[in-house]
Scaffold this motif. Structure first.
Motif, PDB file in Angstrom:
ATOM      1  N   TRP A   1      -6.265   4.332   5.872  1.00 12.22           N
ATOM      2  CA  TRP A   1      -5.886   2.987   5.166  1.00 12.22           C
ATOM      3  C   TRP A   1      -6.940   2.535   4.439  1.00 12.22           C
TER       4      TRP A   1
ATOM      5  N   THR B   1       7.759  -0.466   6.815  1.00 11.57           N
ATOM      6  CA  THR B   1       7.390   0.802   5.928  1.00 11.57           C
ATOM      7  C   THR B   1       8.703   1.543   5.301  1.00 11.57           C
TER       8      THR B   1
ATOM      9  N   GLU C   1       0.797  -1.371  -0.059  1.00 13.10           N
ATOM     10  CA  GLU C   1       0.010   0.002  -0.066  1.00 13.10           C
ATOM     11  C   GLU C   1       0.879   1.171   0.017  1.00 13.10           C
TER      12      GLU C   1
ATOM     13  N   HIS D   1      -3.529   0.610  -3.295  1.00 16.26           N
ATOM     14  CA  HIS D   1      -3.455  -0.800  -2.487  1.00 16.26           C
ATOM     15  C   HIS D   1      -3.389  -1.696  -3.502  1.00 16.26           C
TER      16      HIS D   1
ATOM     17  N   HIS E   1       4.126   0.528   2.405  1.00 12.27           N
ATOM     18  CA  HIS E   1       3.908  -0.350   3.668  1.00 12.27           C
ATOM     19  C   HIS E   1       3.534  -1.818   2.784  1.00 12.27           C
TER      20      HIS E   1
ATOM     21  N   ARG F   1       0.924   5.511   0.276  1.00 13.84           N
ATOM     22  CA  ARG F   1       0.235   6.756   0.632  1.00 13.84           C
ATOM     23  C   ARG F   1       0.945   8.066   0.181  1.00 13.84           C
TER      24      ARG F   1
ATOM     25  N   MET G   1      -2.173  -3.512   6.785  1.00 16.66           N
ATOM     26  CA  MET G   1      -0.949  -2.652   6.375  1.00 16.66           C
ATOM     27  C   MET G   1      -0.167  -2.000   6.988  1.00 16.66           C
ATOM     28  N   GLN G   2      -0.677  -1.247   8.041  1.00 17.80           N
ATOM     29  CA  GLN G   2       0.038  -0.486   9.206  1.00 17.80           C
ATOM     30  C   GLN G   2       0.757  -1.324   9.795  1.00 17.80           C
TER      31      GLN G   2
ATOM     32  N   ASP H   1      -6.406  -0.782   3.264  1.00 19.31           N
ATOM     33  CA  ASP H   1      -6.421  -2.259   3.983  1.00 19.31           C
ATOM     34  C   ASP H   1      -5.695  -1.850   5.708  1.00 19.31           C
ATOM     35  N   PRO H   2      -6.229  -1.627   6.539  1.00 19.12           N
ATOM     36  CA  PRO H   2      -5.566  -1.099   7.867  1.00 19.12           C
ATOM     37  C   PRO H   2      -4.615  -2.211   8.445  1.00 19.12           C
TER      38      PRO H   2
ATOM     39  N   ALA I   1      -4.088   7.431  -1.833  1.00 21.53           N
ATOM     40  CA  ALA I   1      -3.394   5.977  -1.545  1.00 21.53           C
ATOM     41  C   ALA I   1      -3.903   4.897  -2.654  1.00 21.53           C
TER      42      ALA I   1
END
Length: 216
Positions: free
Chosen positions: A107, A117, A98, A159, A131, A100, A112-113, A109-110, A157
């Motif tokens: 995000w 990075t 992903e 993904h 990410h 940004r 990915m955090q 896709d959350p 962003a």
């Protein structure tokens, strides 16, 4: 005097409503113009009305089936409404990634955090972070595709994984400020042309709780 004040209030209200109406009408006209251009950009592009009464565009970029619509997110009012691109089909990637751009919030896709990075030097002044589960290399095809668009990009962003690409970018009432959407569609088109990833032998199971698999 009271009557004059009431008349003045009515005049102000009419002026405000007129300006708001013009602005809403201009924004609707801009969205319609952008969607028509998206329809012409996609192969076999068609305009459709959703069950909710909003419009969307469907078509193809290479092997990918693409849908472009508007999304509103009350959690991110500064970025709402936003253009959303969903492209389904085979993508030549071996792991989800992903990107940004320009400080985009939230995000796609959350999960990915939780990954690694990589900060990439700004693309024409736009900061870019990637990410992924494993730190992507600087020669990753997504980085190359984004760099080729350069200044045409805007806050957003993207993904991508082996079977899906999604994009979020700002929708503006000004026609010229929606150009980043088409830059991101170009990126999606480039990703759609990636060759298939060669199958790799399955990796051995990872140790869990400090205990190695049997036979190690």
């Amino acid at each position: 005097m009271a009557q004059l004040g009431w008349i003045a209030g009515v005049i102000v209200a009419v002026v405000v409503l007129t300006l708001v109406g013009r602005r809403l009408g201009r924004a609707a006209a801009t969205r319609a113009a952008v969607m028509e251009e998206v329809r012409r950009t996609l192969r076999e592009g068609t305009l459709e009305k959703t069950d909710g009464g909003t419009m969307r565009v469907r078509g193809r970029l290479g092997p990918l089936e693409v849908t472009v619509d508007l999304q509103r997110d009350a959690r991110r009012p500064r970025q709402s409404p936003m253009w959303r691109v969903t492209a389904e089909g085979p993508v030549g990637l071996d792991q989800p990634i992903e990107a940004r751009i320009a400080g985009w919030e939230g995000w796609i896709d959350p999960w990915m955090q939780l990954g690694e990075t990589l900060s990439v030097p700004g693309i024409d002044g736009l900061p870019l972070t990637l990410h992924a589960d494993r730190t992507p290399g600087a020669d990753h095809p997504l980085i190359s595709a984004l760099k080729r668009q350069g200044e045409r990009l805007g806050p957003g962003a993207i993904h991508a994984r082996h079977d899906l690409i999604r994009v979020e970018t700002r929708c503006s009432p000004r026609l010229e400020e929606n150009r980043p959407l088409f830059a991101y569609l170009q990126v999606v088109g480039e990703m759609a042309e990636l060759p298939p990833v060669r199958s790799r032998p399955a990796a051995p199971p990872s140790p869990r709780h400090g205990v190695l698999p049997e036979g190690s």
